[in-house]
Design an enzyme around this catalytic site. Sequence first.
Site, PDB file in Angstrom:
ATOM      1  N   HIS A 291     -25.003 -33.103  35.093  1.00  0.00           N
ATOM      2  CA  HIS A 291     -23.834 -32.649  35.862  1.00  0.00           C
ATOM      3  C   HIS A 291     -23.983 -31.238  36.420  1.00  0.00           C
ATOM      4  O   HIS A 291     -23.240 -30.868  37.333  1.00  0.00           O
ATOM      5  CB  HIS A 291     -22.567 -32.692  34.989  1.00  0.00           C
ATOM      6  CG  HIS A 291     -22.161 -34.066  34.564  1.00  0.00           C
ATOM      7  ND1 HIS A 291     -21.992 -35.093  35.466  1.00  0.00           N
ATOM      8  CD2 HIS A 291     -21.892 -34.584  33.334  1.00  0.00           C
ATOM      9  CE1 HIS A 291     -21.632 -36.191  34.810  1.00  0.00           C
ATOM     10  NE2 HIS A 291     -21.572 -35.904  33.521  1.00  0.00           N
ATOM     11  N   ALA A 292     -24.878 -30.444  35.864  1.00  0.00           N
ATOM     12  CA  ALA A 292     -24.975 -29.037  36.262  1.00  0.00           C
ATOM     13  C   ALA A 292     -25.351 -28.906  37.739  1.00  0.00           C
ATOM     14  O   ALA A 292     -26.183 -29.648  38.261  1.00  0.00           O
ATOM     15  CB  ALA A 292     -25.999 -28.311  35.395  1.00  0.00           C
TER      16      ALA A 292
END
Length: 354
Positions: free
Chosen positions: A57-58
């Site tokens: 998700h980063a």
Amino acid sequence: GEFQECFAQFNIGDDCPIFDGMWDFCQIYSGASIEAARKLISGSCDIAVNWMGGLHHAKKYEPSGFCYVNDIVLAILQLLRYYPRVLYVDIDIHHGDGVQEAFYTTDRVMTVSFHKYNGDFFPGTGAIDEMGSGLGKFYAVNVPLQDGIDDRSYTQLFKTVMTSVMETFKPGAVVLQCGADSLGLDRLGVFNLSIAAHGECVRFMRRFGVPMMVIGGGGYTIRNVARCWTNETGIVCGVDLPSELPNNAYHEFFAPDYSLHPQLSGRVINHNSRAYLNALTARILEQLRYLKGAPSVQMQEAPPDIQGFLEDQEKHQKDVDADRLGELKDDRSGRREHVAELYEGDEDQDQDAS
């Protein structure tokens, strides 16, 4: 306290809190994925595993969903220095939005994500019409699923889609994110997958014989995460593990069955009708047909080496060693010369001979 006003700007807090040792944590799991990519490139292994990685998700400028640094993107950038095309496959219950966003406009990376999607479920992305942009048009493949999908439906869908992807895209390397929150009985997940079905996806990708990186991801019922990744470590190593767990320090944690394959399915009603899955499959296969074969790639410019700083350090050390060696050659005092040694100097044997 000094930077607290900046936290909201960079999405610090809530799902991404600051904790002691955070920087070391990010270095370890990201460095492991980068090193896994380098191992594949060097040919020292055909499958590399980093269960600590998979933080998909980063983003480039902010953490998201417990993910601080996107080790997957860093590893794929490393792989692109050698392989013309890299395939990313995500079987976490959450959409792999950070990886998709990073490669949304390139045809050298295809991202395929199997996930729950209803518009509200985190991270809120991953609709089937998110297909990529520019050169990357049609190279982002999303497989949005409803609650409760079971083993048979999931594995059949996975094998159908991935067979077409492999035949069309022809990747040089595969990165497989194996988030275990898609298992049944997960605290956040809403699927009905067993550990065997989850592992079957890994087994299926292994059969293609393409260099592959296998990484972790989500998973919030810890005892089942441990079982899942243990089973899949056995799969990538070609070992059939017994169902009965051996005695260990955490044996009671796996009560009451003490099995590698507990009953996980049946908690959630399957809302994925046969008609929905057939329509989903047809639309994805139609998207892949637009590609008309794997793209040709001119390797005019390779991405920079993620660990170039290490190579610079090695080069510097070689220069230092060379300088030291030169000094040793110049300073021969205290060293016993061989009688037949030839060198330039006042005691040159050639001069004595003449």
